[in-house]
Design a protein around this motif. Structure first.
Motif, mmCIF file in Angstrom:
data_model
loop_
_atom_site.group_PDB
_atom_site.id
_atom_site.type_symbol
_atom_site.label_atom_id
_atom_site.label_comp_id
_atom_site.label_asym_id
_atom_site.label_seq_id
_atom_site.Cartn_x
_atom_site.Cartn_y
_atom_site.Cartn_z
ATOM 1 N N ARG A 71 -6.413 2.958 -2.942
ATOM 2 C CA ARG A 71 -7.835 3.230 -2.463
ATOM 3 C C ARG A 71 -7.655 2.183 -1.769
ATOM 4 N N VAL A 72 -8.554 1.949 -0.551
ATOM 5 C CA VAL A 72 -8.781 0.815 -0.070
ATOM 6 C C VAL A 72 -10.431 0.620 0.099
ATOM 7 N N LEU A 73 -11.364 -0.340 -0.490
ATOM 8 C CA LEU A 73 -12.939 -0.816 -0.608
ATOM 9 C C LEU A 73 -13.073 -1.139 0.346
ATOM 10 N N ASP A 74 -13.433 -1.028 1.731
ATOM 11 C CA ASP A 74 -14.001 -1.763 3.132
ATOM 12 C C ASP A 74 -15.647 -2.375 2.961
ATOM 13 N N LEU A 75 -15.557 -3.395 2.586
ATOM 14 C CA LEU A 75 -16.910 -4.293 2.371
ATOM 15 C C LEU A 75 -17.436 -4.764 3.631
ATOM 16 N N LEU B 15 0.792 -0.985 -0.223
ATOM 17 C CA LEU B 15 0.275 0.418 0.190
ATOM 18 C C LEU B 15 0.835 1.173 0.082
ATOM 19 N N LYS B 16 0.014 2.179 -0.960
ATOM 20 C CA LYS B 16 1.063 3.305 -0.679
ATOM 21 C C LYS B 16 -0.103 5.113 -0.532
#
Length: 54
Positions: A41-45, A36-37
């Motif tokens: 973006r991170v998708l939290d489901l 990760l940089k």
């Protein structure tokens, strides 16, 4: 194991939003090899308030 990433989080924020005492450590272990940089973006489901996505 050293939890380098999760140790950097604001302790008050973590305490206020923590849903499971091990979620931050589990995430730290799972993400050891994920590059990760900044700006990604991170998708939290999942359910809850998204603390582990912060």
């Amino acid at each position: 194991m050293k939890y380098i990433k999760s140790a950097k989080y604001d302790k008050a924020l973590v305490k206020e939003n923590l849903m499971d005492p091990n979620s931050m450590k589990i995430l730290d272990e799972l993400m050891q090899d994920v590059p990760l940089k900044s700006g990604m973006r991170v998708l939290d489901l999942g359910c809850g308030n998204g603390l582990t996505s912060i």
